[in-house]
Design a protein around this motif. Structure first.
Motif, mmCIF file in Angstrom:
data_model
loop_
_atom_site.group_PDB
_atom_site.id
_atom_site.type_symbol
_atom_site.label_atom_id
_atom_site.label_comp_id
_atom_site.label_asym_id
_atom_site.label_seq_id
_atom_site.Cartn_x
_atom_site.Cartn_y
_atom_site.Cartn_z
ATOM 1 N N SER A 48 16.424 -16.303 -1.688
ATOM 2 C CA SER A 48 16.498 -15.505 -0.476
ATOM 3 C C SER A 48 17.458 -14.329 -0.628
ATOM 4 N N THR A 49 18.532 -14.530 -1.373
ATOM 5 C CA THR A 49 19.491 -13.449 -1.594
ATOM 6 C C THR A 49 18.892 -12.359 -2.461
ATOM 7 N N TRP A 50 18.135 -12.759 -3.472
ATOM 8 C CA TRP A 50 17.418 -11.772 -4.282
ATOM 9 C C TRP A 50 16.475 -10.947 -3.412
ATOM 10 N N GLY A 51 15.843 -11.601 -2.430
ATOM 11 C CA GLY A 51 14.910 -10.894 -1.570
ATOM 12 C C GLY A 51 15.549 -9.738 -0.829
ATOM 13 N N SER A 52 16.847 -9.843 -0.545
ATOM 14 C CA SER A 52 17.530 -8.769 0.176
ATOM 15 C C SER A 52 17.662 -7.502 -0.655
ATOM 16 N N THR A 53 17.513 -7.622 -1.969
ATOM 17 C CA THR A 53 17.623 -6.438 -2.834
ATOM 18 C C THR A 53 16.314 -5.652 -2.908
ATOM 19 N N ASN A 54 15.207 -6.285 -2.481
ATOM 20 C CA ASN A 54 13.878 -5.664 -2.568
ATOM 21 C C ASN A 54 13.577 -5.199 -3.993
ATOM 22 N N THR A 55 13.979 -6.021 -4.966
ATOM 23 C CA THR A 55 13.724 -5.711 -6.366
ATOM 24 C C THR A 55 13.065 -6.906 -7.035
ATOM 25 N N PHE A 56 12.427 -6.644 -8.162
ATOM 26 C CA PHE A 56 11.768 -7.690 -8.941
ATOM 27 C C PHE A 56 12.293 -7.640 -10.370
ATOM 28 N N PHE A 57 12.789 -8.789 -10.853
ATOM 29 C CA PHE A 57 13.290 -8.865 -12.217
ATOM 30 C C PHE A 57 12.354 -9.742 -13.035
ATOM 31 N N GLY A 58 11.557 -9.102 -13.873
ATOM 32 C CA GLY A 58 10.598 -9.845 -14.681
ATOM 33 C C GLY A 58 11.159 -10.389 -15.970
ATOM 34 N N SER B 44 7.841 -13.839 -18.771
ATOM 35 C CA SER B 44 8.883 -12.833 -18.908
ATOM 36 C C SER B 44 8.294 -11.539 -19.466
ATOM 37 N N GLY B 45 8.766 -10.420 -18.960
ATOM 38 C CA GLY B 45 8.280 -9.131 -19.448
ATOM 39 C C GLY B 45 8.913 -7.992 -18.690
ATOM 40 N N ASP B 46 8.458 -6.794 -18.970
ATOM 41 C CA ASP B 46 8.968 -5.605 -18.311
ATOM 42 C C ASP B 46 8.627 -5.649 -16.819
ATOM 43 N N SER B 47 9.624 -5.414 -15.985
ATOM 44 C CA SER B 47 9.431 -5.527 -14.539
ATOM 45 C C SER B 47 8.406 -4.516 -14.024
ATOM 46 N N ARG B 48 8.516 -3.268 -14.453
ATOM 47 C CA ARG B 48 7.591 -2.242 -13.969
ATOM 48 C C ARG B 48 6.162 -2.521 -14.416
ATOM 49 N N GLU B 49 5.993 -2.935 -15.647
ATOM 50 C CA GLU B 49 4.651 -3.233 -16.136
ATOM 51 C C GLU B 49 4.027 -4.388 -15.363
ATOM 52 N N GLN B 50 4.815 -5.411 -15.030
ATOM 53 C CA GLN B 50 4.280 -6.531 -14.264
ATOM 54 C C GLN B 50 3.892 -6.098 -12.856
ATOM 55 N N LEU B 51 4.688 -5.253 -12.239
ATOM 56 C CA LEU B 51 4.349 -4.758 -10.906
ATOM 57 C C LEU B 51 3.098 -3.884 -10.937
ATOM 58 N N ASP B 52 2.943 -3.091 -11.988
ATOM 59 C CA ASP B 52 1.740 -2.259 -12.128
ATOM 60 C C ASP B 52 0.498 -3.123 -12.281
ATOM 61 N N ARG B 53 0.611 -4.214 -13.039
ATOM 62 C CA ARG B 53 -0.540 -5.108 -13.213
ATOM 63 C C ARG B 53 -0.930 -5.755 -11.890
ATOM 64 N N ILE B 54 0.073 -6.124 -11.082
ATOM 65 C CA ILE B 54 -0.231 -6.711 -9.778
ATOM 66 C C ILE B 54 -0.966 -5.702 -8.890
ATOM 67 N N THR B 55 -0.504 -4.448 -8.906
ATOM 68 C CA THR B 55 -1.145 -3.396 -8.102
ATOM 69 C C THR B 55 -2.598 -3.194 -8.524
ATOM 70 N N LYS B 56 -2.841 -3.107 -9.839
ATOM 71 C CA LYS B 56 -4.205 -2.906 -10.342
ATOM 72 C C LYS B 56 -5.099 -4.097 -10.011
ATOM 73 N N ARG B 57 -4.549 -5.308 -10.057
ATOM 74 C CA ARG B 57 -5.333 -6.493 -9.743
ATOM 75 C C ARG B 57 -5.763 -6.477 -8.273
ATOM 76 N N LEU B 58 -4.864 -6.052 -7.415
ATOM 77 C CA LEU B 58 -5.196 -5.967 -5.987
ATOM 78 C C LEU B 58 -6.243 -4.886 -5.734
ATOM 79 N N GLU B 59 -6.129 -3.774 -6.447
ATOM 80 C CA GLU B 59 -7.087 -2.681 -6.267
ATOM 81 C C GLU B 59 -8.477 -3.080 -6.743
ATOM 82 N N ARG B 60 -8.541 -3.833 -7.845
ATOM 83 C CA ARG B 60 -9.849 -4.278 -8.347
ATOM 84 C C ARG B 60 -10.528 -5.211 -7.361
ATOM 85 N N ARG B 61 -9.726 -5.968 -6.628
ATOM 86 C CA ARG B 61 -10.287 -6.891 -5.656
ATOM 87 C C ARG B 61 -10.589 -6.219 -4.316
ATOM 88 N N GLY B 62 -10.350 -4.918 -4.251
ATOM 89 C CA GLY B 62 -10.634 -4.176 -3.035
ATOM 90 C C GLY B 62 -9.633 -4.394 -1.934
#
Length: 388
Positions: free
Chosen positions: A117-127, A172-190
């Motif tokens: 919950s404390t991590w959530g307050s930062t609005n960041t993702f650490f992959g 484990s991996g690059d945080s930005r790359e993981q977030l980009d993959r999530i965005t593309k996955r959502l876009e493919r699903r419409g």
């Protein structure tokens, strides 16, 4: 890897205060590895030590990484609440297999949920190390609060730890790359992409300092074990030799940390999925050496108990083997690895098989650690001569 913050930072007063509870926790955990007539050291106690040690280490890691990302916005109340939770865990360690096992599990679940919950307050993702933010491994621990029969509870704890480590290593991996993959996955699903968190910005210098400080804390426990054991018995020649050699062994561990960081190896650009479990294994190895030194210095002459002998030798092997694995992961040369890691792993095993008195064993381990300190200097000189 996550984005790197270039600003130089050091541990804050809040973080240093937070570390004080780890001093107590490590001291409590080391006692698990002290053999007594009522509790002889066996495989079950070693596994118990590793499980409880991981639980406390993972809470410390979660809040350390959080404070690294949050910086000046670190929530003081959350850190202090986590500190209290670790205190409850540390106080529960002596009776973790009995009356206080439930208290340990409840405190652990509370600390991990608080971290999420404390991590959530930062609005960041650490992959880089997902276990710092998510609680995939918490489900077995929650079940263990009610499934309190010893065999079932221990299996649940082990399953939770395994989930933490496996998921963190595989995802484990690059945080930005993981977030980009999530965005593309959502876009493919419409689906309309919801607002995703920002990639966490890790201050590598600050993180290296924090991991190194944890090593220093564990080394401090080892020094305390030697001093306390020495103060309680007559000062004979074997005792003096054992105490001096034990202190020298700890100085070597300290020097390797000072010179090369928490990995104790002259390598760079190691991924978090290797660095974090490596840090856990190496500090656990030092904690085992601390417990072994305390028992050895108390009985430096004559036959040494097998449990004490292998606590010392096993801890040394884990420390240097993990350092070698980290070096291999950073693509160190095979020849260098054979010269660096192989002697440091093989020699403690050989020493453990020999019928040595306590003082002879610790002198042998000092020679092993001294080789780790000396070897990089020799190879550096040879390369310098070859270049000229």
């Amino acid at each position: 890897m996550s984005e790197v913050e270039a600003v130089e930072r050091h541990a804050s007063w809040l973080e240093l205060f937070f570390d004080l509870i780890i001093v107590v926790a490590v001291a409590q955990l080391a006692h698990i590895l002290h053999p007594t007539p009522e509790h002889p050291l066996d495989v079950q106690r070693v596994l118990l030590f590793l499980g409880l040690y991981y639980a406390i280490w993972s809470v410390w890691t979660s809040f350390t990484l959080y404070a690294n990302v949050a910086g000046e916005k670190t929530r003081q109340r959350a850190m202090l609440a986590a500190m209290f939770g670790i205190a409850v865990m540390a106080a529960s360690v002596p009776e973790a297999t009995g009356a206080h096992g439930t208290a340990f599990a409840v405190a652990y679940v509370y600390c991990r949920l608080l971290a999420a919950s404390t991590w959530g307050s930062t609005n960041t993702f650490f992959g880089g190390w997902p276990a710092a933010q998510n609680g995939a491994g918490l489900i077995p621990w929650v079940i263990s609060i009610w499934a309190h029969h010893p065999p079932v509870r221990y299996w649940l704890w082990g399953a939770g730890i395994a989930l933490d480590l496996v998921i963190s290593f595989l995802r484990s991996g690059d945080s930005r790359e993981q977030l980009d993959r999530i965005t593309k996955r959502l876009e493919r699903r419409g689906r309309r992409p919801f607002r995703l968190p920002e990639p966490a910005r890790i201050n590598e210098g600050h993180l290296a300092e924090r991991l190194g400080l944890f090593v220093i804390i564990v080394l401090g426990e080892a020094v305390m074990q030697v001093v306390l054991a020495t103060s309680e018995i007559e000062w004979t020649r074997p005792l003096i030799v054992s105490a001096m050699a034990g202190f020298g062994l700890l100085v070597c561990f300290w020097w390797l940390t000072l010179r090369y960081g928490a990995s104790a190896a002259p390598v760079h650009d190691v991924k978090p999925r290797v660095t974090m479990p490596g840090h856990f294994a190496m500090t656990a190895g030092i904690a085992a050496v601390a417990a072994g030194l305390g028992a050895l210095v108390a009985h430096p002459e004559g036959h040494l108990e097998e449990a004490v002998k292998w606590t010392l030798c096993g801890g040394t092997v884990v420390y240097f083997l993990t350092s070698g694995i980290i070096a291999a992961a950073s693509k160190a040369r095979i020849g260098w690895l054979l010269g660096w890691t192989l002697p440091a792993v093989a020699e403690p095993v050989i020493l453990g098989l020999l019928p040595l008195p306590g003082w002879g064993l610790v002198l042998g381990l000092l020679a092993v650690a001294g080789w780790q300190v000396w070897f990089p200097r020799v190879t550096a000189r040879r390369r310098a001569r070859g270049a000229t």
